[in-house]
Motif scaffolding. Sequence first.
Motif: not given
Length: 365
Positions: A123-131, A171-173, A315-316, A337-339
């Motif tokens: 499980v990968v959490s994506i912070p809401r404040d990530t630009l 698109a990110m992953s 997510l780092p 992570v995505w790889t």
Amino acid sequence: MTEQSKSGRIRGAGGGRRRKPHARRSRRLAILGSGAAAVLVLGGAGLGYVYVKLDGNIEAVDINAQLGKDRPDDVDDGSMDILVLGSDSRSGDNDAYGKDEGGARSDTAMVVHVHEGHKKASVVSIPRDTLIDRPSCTGDQGSGVAAERRAMFNTAYEVGGPACAVKTVEAMSGIRMDHYIEVDFTGFKKLIDELGGVEITTTAPIKDDKSHLDLAPGTHTLDGEQSLGLVRTRKSVGDGSDLGRIQLQQAFMKAFIAQVKGVGVLTDPKKLLDLADAATKAITPDSELDSVQELMGFAKGLSGIGAQNAHMVTLPVEYDPRDPNRVLPLEAQSRQVWTALKNDRPIPATATKDAATGKADGVVK
């Protein structure tokens, strides 16, 4: 009935109901998306006799129709990827949590990768404040949404709804999402209350006036209101960032899954019905999961995954030097992570070694 491919990927049957794409249902809290599925897992075949009642609870969004063919390849290798998304909207039944400001945004986002064999998950959490660089997409009403550089991740849902959020994650992953699930605040609370609460242990006091939470160190059984307060707590834990809140959410999610597996609903038909009723009212799935039959097949495929088999990471990221209230993905580590997920492998420890954490680790067990 649902059917499972030889490789293990679960799809709904072609004869299932299909609803027209509808305007986004706001008021979502994603942390319970997998939990709602866990309730259905526990029900198993016992849901058969209440199909008609529960089918009426389910609303769905047709992500595939909105996204079209401009997506990553659908690699059928036995794994499965699910975007579990929430919204920070404060309208309707959720007025107690504040006022809407600028429209609905995704409060929490998790990519749940179910590994081949469906015995473990990453499980990968994506912070809401990530630009991030948000791609162009088609919004809920069919209008085009322009791409934007250095956009906050949670604006994808705000400007384009579920489909735009899915396209942004893809698109990110570089990974195609097989399914999408949302859960709303009110449904979250009712689900926890039907479950009888969730037991967690705090190692430090948590007092947050905004989330109305006041917990001393020790073991607590949280009701729905308290659980919602915990997963929304931010300023009172760690460094006060969204990263600390994510750590609380991940700890709570594991406790929730463990609680669901321990309530014994298989021997209590009324308990099963009440939980399934709350779960199907709480979630908004994609259109491939828009009936109880399809949800059953999906949930059965996850039944072998327990809290101990779910590896959760964030997510780092690093704090943005230009704005400490925002974070930036660490490019090399995020690629790791995505790889790993794309190749159905465990996420390596090196991927998160030097990432910002929010300093709330261990506050909730």
